[in-house]
Design a protein around this motif. Structure first.
Motif, PDB file in Angstrom:
ATOM      1  N   TYR A 191     -50.549 -20.420 -44.124  1.00 46.07           N
ATOM      2  CA  TYR A 191     -49.454 -19.444 -44.135  1.00 46.07           C
ATOM      3  C   TYR A 191     -48.186 -19.918 -43.436  1.00 46.07           C
ATOM      4  N   GLY A 192     -48.235 -21.055 -42.759  1.00 49.81           N
ATOM      5  CA  GLY A 192     -47.092 -21.510 -41.973  1.00 49.81           C
ATOM      6  C   GLY A 192     -46.278 -22.584 -42.666  1.00 49.81           C
ATOM      7  N   THR A 193     -45.660 -23.417 -41.850  1.00 51.56           N
ATOM      8  CA  THR A 193     -44.734 -24.437 -42.365  1.00 51.56           C
ATOM      9  C   THR A 193     -45.326 -25.843 -42.342  1.00 51.56           C
ATOM     10  N   LYS A 194     -46.631 -25.956 -42.144  1.00 50.24           N
ATOM     11  CA  LYS A 194     -47.236 -27.284 -42.031  1.00 50.24           C
ATOM     12  C   LYS A 194     -46.995 -28.126 -43.273  1.00 50.24           C
ATOM     13  N   LEU A 195     -47.180 -27.558 -44.455  1.00 48.81           N
ATOM     14  CA  LEU A 195     -47.008 -28.322 -45.685  1.00 48.81           C
ATOM     15  C   LEU A 195     -45.572 -28.843 -45.807  1.00 48.81           C
ATOM     16  N   ALA A 196     -44.593 -28.028 -45.450  1.00 49.01           N
ATOM     17  CA  ALA A 196     -43.191 -28.470 -45.496  1.00 49.01           C
ATOM     18  C   ALA A 196     -42.957 -29.610 -44.505  1.00 49.01           C
ATOM     19  N   ARG A 197     -43.543 -29.526 -43.331  1.00 45.59           N
ATOM     20  CA  ARG A 197     -43.395 -30.607 -42.342  1.00 45.59           C
ATOM     21  C   ARG A 197     -44.060 -31.891 -42.823  1.00 45.59           C
ATOM     22  N   VAL A 198     -45.226 -31.761 -43.468  1.00 51.20           N
ATOM     23  CA  VAL A 198     -45.924 -32.930 -43.991  1.00 51.20           C
ATOM     24  C   VAL A 198     -45.100 -33.582 -45.101  1.00 51.20           C
ATOM     25  N   VAL A 199     -44.493 -32.784 -45.963  1.00 50.51           N
ATOM     26  CA  VAL A 199     -43.648 -33.326 -47.035  1.00 50.51           C
ATOM     27  C   VAL A 199     -42.460 -34.075 -46.441  1.00 50.51           C
ATOM     28  N   LYS A 200     -41.830 -33.508 -45.429  1.00 47.47           N
ATOM     29  CA  LYS A 200     -40.692 -34.190 -44.793  1.00 47.47           C
ATOM     30  C   LYS A 200     -41.118 -35.505 -44.143  1.00 47.47           C
ATOM     31  N   GLU A 201     -42.299 -35.521 -43.543  1.00 47.90           N
ATOM     32  CA  GLU A 201     -42.807 -36.763 -42.950  1.00 47.90           C
ATOM     33  C   GLU A 201     -43.099 -37.790 -44.042  1.00 47.90           C
ATOM     34  N   ALA A 202     -43.644 -37.323 -45.167  1.00 49.08           N
ATOM     35  CA  ALA A 202     -43.908 -38.230 -46.293  1.00 49.08           C
ATOM     36  C   ALA A 202     -42.605 -38.821 -46.824  1.00 49.08           C
ATOM     37  N   GLU A 203     -41.555 -38.007 -46.902  1.00 45.52           N
ATOM     38  CA  GLU A 203     -40.243 -38.521 -47.330  1.00 45.52           C
ATOM     39  C   GLU A 203     -39.758 -39.603 -46.376  1.00 45.52           C
ATOM     40  N   HIS A 204     -39.915 -39.358 -45.087  1.00 39.81           N
ATOM     41  CA  HIS A 204     -39.495 -40.341 -44.085  1.00 39.81           C
ATOM     42  C   HIS A 204     -40.265 -41.655 -44.263  1.00 39.81           C
ATOM     43  N   ILE A 205     -41.561 -41.545 -44.446  1.00 37.23           N
ATOM     44  CA  ILE A 205     -42.394 -42.746 -44.612  1.00 37.23           C
ATOM     45  C   ILE A 205     -41.976 -43.505 -45.869  1.00 37.23           C
TER      46      ILE A 205
END
Length: 174
Positions: A102-116
């Motif tokens: 229900y939170g923002t974890k998936l959005a944070r993971v996507v942003k980290e994947a973009e960075h990588i």
């Protein structure tokens, strides 16, 4: 005519403007992109659904566990101090699941994947035997060039150990 470049993770594709084939390629690429986006959305929604299902099950079990502890405390039963470990770890685990569900974890993971993908492409270099290895630059191949194979890190007295290569070799472009 003029040319445009469409970026992709492994290079660019050259298209001639005004060329009827470039319009066909654009339509095909758009259809492929739409299908890939749909597949990605389905996979992400299934992962979120799994997180919600896990949260319900583990949340229910955790609630029963804490209720039992509460009833025991009210009844003045001795509660061993070691019980605090699953209470604390279970709370962190449930918070992690709730964040995914229900939170923002998936959005944070996507942003980290973009960075990588933008800054750590050396992590994606496949084995030199892969047919698409040539799509990576020598610089990307040598980012982790000094790292040995897993088997070279075992203590030498164990049977699964193997000798480290004398010199780290970088794959050659054919």
């Amino acid at each position: 005519g003029t040319t445009t470049s469409t970026p992709c993770s492994t290079g660019t594709t050259q298209l001639q403007m005004g060329n009827p084939l470039s319009k066909v390629e654009d339509v095909v690429q758009d259809k492929i992109a739409r299908r890939a986006a749909l597949m990605r959305e389905v996979e992400m929604s299934v992962n979120i659904s799994r997180a919600r299902d896990s949260l319900m099950w583990f949340g229910g079990l955790y609630t029963v566990f804490l209720t039992g502890l509460g009833v025991g405390a009210i009844a003045r039963k001795p509660i061993p101090p070691a019980v605090g470990v699953p209470v604390i770890l279970g709370g962190f685990g449930l918070a992690n699941m709730a964040d995914m569900a229900y939170g923002t974890k998936l959005a944070r993971v996507v942003k980290e994947a973009e960075h990588i993908m933008e800054n750590e492409r050396g992590r994606f270099v496949p084995p030199k035997q892969a047919f698409f290895n040539h799509l990576y630059t020598d610089e990307e191949r040598t980012v982790y060039g000094s790292v040995g194979a897993v088997g070279t890190y075992w203590p030498s007295f164990l049977p699964m150990a193997r000798a480290a290569a004398k010199a780290v070799q970088t794959p050659k472009n054919d």
